[in-house]
Design an enzyme around this catalytic site. Structure first.
Site, PDB file in Angstrom:
ATOM      1  CG  MET A  33      -1.877  -0.117   1.500  1.00 29.10           C
ATOM      2  SD  MET A  33      -2.910   2.139   0.840  1.00 29.10           S
ATOM      3  CE  MET A  33      -1.694   2.666   2.397  1.00 29.10           C
ATOM      4  N   PRO A  34       0.566   2.594  -0.434  1.00 26.27           N
ATOM      5  CG  PRO A  34       0.272   4.325  -1.272  1.00 26.27           C
ATOM      6  CD  PRO A  34       1.333   3.618  -0.427  1.00 26.27           C
ATOM      7  CB  VAL A  35      -0.925   1.827  -5.868  1.00 25.00           C
ATOM      8  CG1 VAL A  35      -0.513   1.881  -7.817  1.00 25.00           C
ATOM      9  CG2 VAL A  35      -0.837   0.162  -5.755  1.00 25.00           C
TER      10      VAL A  35
END
Lengths: 63, 63, 63, 63, 63, 63
Positions: free
Chosen positions: B1-3
């Site tokens: 996480m995240p992208v």
């Protein structure tokens, strides 16, 4: 409805992609009642020099 | 996480992309407590004929 | 041009998001010559029940 | 603001893409008061082997 | 096939969205021979605090 | 690596989403050798008024 997008390293074969699309479609139908005829699975083949993880591009990584 | 996904004109060098990935990763870690090991930065190189702004494709623009 | 999309868990403050947008914009300008006036940074706040990693939704994870 | 992304089979001409971008931009301006100067329309040309519908890749479909 | 995604500020009415979807669908059919029955138009309503341009979140902008 | 994004109507339960994430993860590992620890599955819950197909928003459709 719905639409699934897969972002992954380039290099997989058409056979691998076909099997992947089948399984993803089956999972969508089974678990969230998707209608297969209007369910799209879109694959983006990403070159290693365009994918960074942990601050490092794929071309600089061992994995 | 995240992208993080970056859509931009094609043509940047691997060095530019590596520096960009480093800075974006640092910003994500510093400001939103991202975990670098699972933070992906994906770059989409878009040809000029596939990018319109103000109603005009990149191939027809001066900038 | 260009466009950056950030997918991350919901819950960050407006201050965190403002600082993140500043740093990402600076990185894009410095490393890939982006034009700030037309550079968009779009944030998607994703609930934990909508984010799976290693086969497990965020609501079932410790991290 | 805003950003429109079009995912479609590869193979359309620059003329088709230019006309499409014009009409999408006009629709965004007319119906949702978009500002054309900062409205991006991004086209992803997707190969048939990367697009599945109804569980079948485009290369295995008649349509 | 295909799929169009619209990212824009939240706050538009259902009527605006319906008219937008109609025009985008018409443009896709006319210019790139899209099949309307499997053409998806997906709208993401983005809060102003989640959209940065020129390094500034929407909540800090006049426009 | 990699990242899968699922766009679908809002309204599914956490249980449905967990089962979906498991099956998609399994399919990615089996068919394209994905590494589960860094494989993200992101779900976007889309309201019916934000999804058009065949030129019609979901709120105006029977299906």
């Amino acid at each position: 409805m719905p639409v699934v997008t897969v972002e992954m390293y380039e290099g997989r074969s058409d056979e691998q992609k076909q099997e992947l699309v089948e399984d993803i479609t089956d999972a969508m139908v089974e678990h969230v009642d998707a209608t297969p005829e209007t369910l799209h699975v879109i694959i983006h083949d990403v070159p290693k020099e365009n994918w960074g993880r942990d601050g490092l591009l794929g071309i600089h990584r061992e994995d």
